[in-house]
Every structure is written in C-alpha cells, then in structure tokens.
Motif scaffolding. Structure first.
Motif, short mmCIF file in Angstrom:
data_model
loop_
_atom_site.label_atom_id
_atom_site.label_comp_id
_atom_site.label_asym_id
_atom_site.label_seq_id
_atom_site.Cartn_x
_atom_site.Cartn_y
_atom_site.Cartn_z
N GLU A 286 -1.10 -13.93 3.71
CA GLU A 286 -0.53 -13.22 4.85
C GLU A 286 -0.64 -11.71 4.68
OE1 GLU A 286 0.77 -14.09 7.92
OE2 GLU A 286 -0.21 -15.98 7.41
N LEU A 287 -0.44 -11.25 3.44
CA LEU A 287 -0.54 -9.81 3.19
C LEU A 287 -1.95 -9.31 3.49
CD1 LEU A 287 0.99 -7.29 2.16
CD2 LEU A 287 0.09 -7.80 -0.12
N GLU A 288 -2.97 -10.09 3.15
CA GLU A 288 -4.35 -9.69 3.45
C GLU A 288 -4.56 -9.58 4.96
OE1 GLU A 288 -6.53 -8.68 1.38
OE2 GLU A 288 -5.75 -9.35 -0.55
N LYS A 289 -3.97 -10.48 5.72
CA LYS A 289 -4.07 -10.41 7.18
C LYS A 289 -3.43 -9.13 7.70
CE LYS A 289 -3.90 -15.45 7.86
NZ LYS A 289 -3.10 -16.55 8.44
N TRP A 290 -2.26 -8.81 7.14
CA TRP A 290 -1.57 -7.58 7.55
C TRP A 290 -2.38 -6.35 7.16
CZ3 TRP A 290 2.27 -6.62 10.77
CH2 TRP A 290 3.12 -7.69 11.14
N ALA A 291 -3.00 -6.38 5.99
CA ALA A 291 -3.81 -5.24 5.54
C ALA A 291 -4.97 -5.02 6.50
CB ALA A 291 -4.31 -5.48 4.12
#
Length: 326
Positions: free
Chosen positions: A243-248
């Motif tokens: 999910e963090l990669e999507k936000w990044a």
C-alpha cells in the motif's frame, strides 16, 4: 492502482533536549511504556525514544528525538501545535487531574472538545498535550495499556488522538488532506482561542478519536520557531508495504516532492511537506518493535536496525548512557 484509505494516526514525533528527564516524565508520570530506545536514523548521534501502549501498536506511539542543545520553542504558526492522547473514559480525566496535581504538572480544567471530554497539559519542556476521553468513541480502536505501568489500566493512555495543525491559510493544507491523503471534512468545532475562526475536523478510515485531524487557521501568529517541546512531524497509518508503494506512486504523480519509500526497520515510511510547511509521514503498520527485542524486554537496551549494527561501538560512544531497565 487503487489505494486504500489511510487508517488513522500512526505516530507523532517531537523534540526533547533531555532524554533522561523525558524518559522519567513519559514513563513515571504518564505511565506510557518505552517500547524502543534507538537512534535517529538520519543522525545516529542522538536518541530516538518511542513511548506507546504495551507493545507499540500502530496508532499509539509518541516519539522523541533528543537534541541536547535544542533551544526554547517560540510557539506560532505553520506547526503541529497540539497532540492528544487517548484514555478510556471520562472518569479517567478525574484521575489524571489528581495525578497532575501530585506531580506538579501544569494543566487546564477539564473541558469539552468536539463532544468529548478533554484535559490539556504541558510536559516539563512545554510540549503541548491533551488527554481525550474515548467514552463515546466509535471509530478506529485504540491499543492495549501496559499492565506493568504505574498508572492503572482503566485510566491509562492507550493511543493517539486528534492532532492539531495550525496554519495561516487553511485552504492549501485542507486541499492536501482531502485531495491527496483522502481525509474527509466532517465538521467544525469552536476555536481554541476566542475571536479566531472555527477549527475544521477531518477524518480518515473508520474515523473516531484515532483518525482525526484538527485544522486551525491563525492569521495573528508569527511562524513557529521549533525547539525543545515542539513537534517534528505526524505520521499516518498505511496497512503494509504494498500500500505504501501505491501511495508513493500517487504522491509523486501529483508532483508533490517526497522522500520516496524509506526503510526504518520497524516500519517503512514516506515523507513530504504540505504547502504550509508541516511535515507529514506515511508509515506502515508493521513489522513492529519485536523483531530485535522480546515483548518482555522492549525498550531496555539500545536497539539498532541491522544496517547499523556494524557501527554499534561508534554509535554508543557518542550517546550519553540512559538507563531504561525496568
């Protein structure tokens, strides 16, 4: 790729000039557990202390970077100006009033903020704090109080509540909260200072005490000059690394300068500043604090991520010893 909503507040990080007294206040007076004694990964010559519930569950961490020569904070604008800490019920606030009197902690009378009972107080360096009752909370769950705390479990601090952002122009910060981070504007509350504009309330995820931001507009203040007792940044919860990669990708896609994902060992992070200069972090819920220490001994020894272990002797030599054995 579709991003999931942020879950709520992950942690708040502040500055202290005195790690020893900071440890005494937050463990002996506030009864929080030191779940990690480590170093600032961007400057390993200073401590980074994590106080939380029994094991540092996401949404419960109040952390401090020790800056030994940090000057006085000159309160003002463009800053995180109030951090709230969750307690189980209204009765807990009566307990805390008596405890603050006993320990000579500066506090204000119990009052109501956003239909919840609250108790404002200050730590020994002027850190602006507020206890907030969860008696009527229906949103994101809190953590679990440590049963070895000097504060009884039924009154103990067990999570982070709403954080107040104070800015000279709320529209730009509100736009980031809504259009970038996906918060919803759910209402307004009376100003903390008479004569000022109403404070906007934003929430994310399940909402409730652990998932709210208060946005305060103040046109009468100079820019805050941070020092000991000021807040460095607020972090919001992301479920996992995927999910963090999507936000990044999304944050880069809307052309907001950011750090990209950063390995912190206990979680992964991403940092960026909103237009009024306040530093935001997105942080994953895991892996957590028990990868290098057992639950029973959390916070007792200096913990270093594996990528700093080969420098342990050099790092320890620069730190003033801090005894945190239970």
């Amino acid at each position: 790729m579709e991003r999931k909503s942020l879950i709520g507040t992950h942690h708040v990080s502040s500055l202290t000039a005195n790690a020893k007294e900071n440890y005494r206040f937050y463990t002996e007076v506030l009864g929080m557990r030191l779940v990690k004694k480590t170093v600032n990964q961007d400057d390993t010559s200073v401590y980074h202390l994590f106080y939380a519930d029994e094991r540092g569950n996401p949404g419960t961490d109040l952390t401090f970077f020790e800056i030994p020569h940090a000057g006085k904070t000159y309160y003002g604008n463009n800053a995180i100006t109030l951090t709230s800490l969750r307690v189980p019920n209204d009765q807990a606030l009566n307990f805390w009033q008596e405890r603050f009197e006993q320990f000579q902690v500066k506090f204000e009378p119990i009052t109501e903020v956003n239909k919840r009972k609250t108790l404002k107080f200050w730590d020994f360096e002027g850190q602006r704090l507020m206890l907030i009752s969860d008696e009527h909370n229906q949103g994101v769950a809190g953590g679990k109080a440590w049963d070895k705390s000097p504060v009884p479990v039924e009154y103990a601090i067990y999570g982070l509540g709403p954080v107040t952002l104070t800015v000279p122009k709320k529209e730009t910060t509100a736009a980031v909260l809504k259009e970038v981070l996906g918060f919803k504007l759910v209402g307004e509350i009376a100003p903390f200072v008479e004569g000022q504009a109403n404070i906007q309330v934003f929430e994310t995820g399940e909402g409730g005490t652990g998932a709210e931001i208060y946005l305060e507009e103040r046109t009468d203040l100079p820019r805050e000059r941070p020092g000991r007792g000021s807040v460095h940044h607020v972090a919001f919860r992301v479920e996992n690394q995927e999910e963090l990669e999507k936000w990044a990708n999304f944050i880069s896609g809307v052309r907001l300068p950011n750090s990209g994902t950063v390995e912190r060992y206990y979680f992964r992070s991403l940092y960026f500043r909103e237009p009024n200069g306040i530093l935001f972090e997105l942080a994953t819920d895991g892996p957590g604090f028990e990868g290098d220490e057992s639950f029973e001994t959390l916070g007792e020894n200096l913990a270093l991520p594996p990528y700093f272990e080969d420098k342990r002797k050099e790092i320890e030599a620069k730190l003033v010893p801090l005894n945190t054995k239970q």
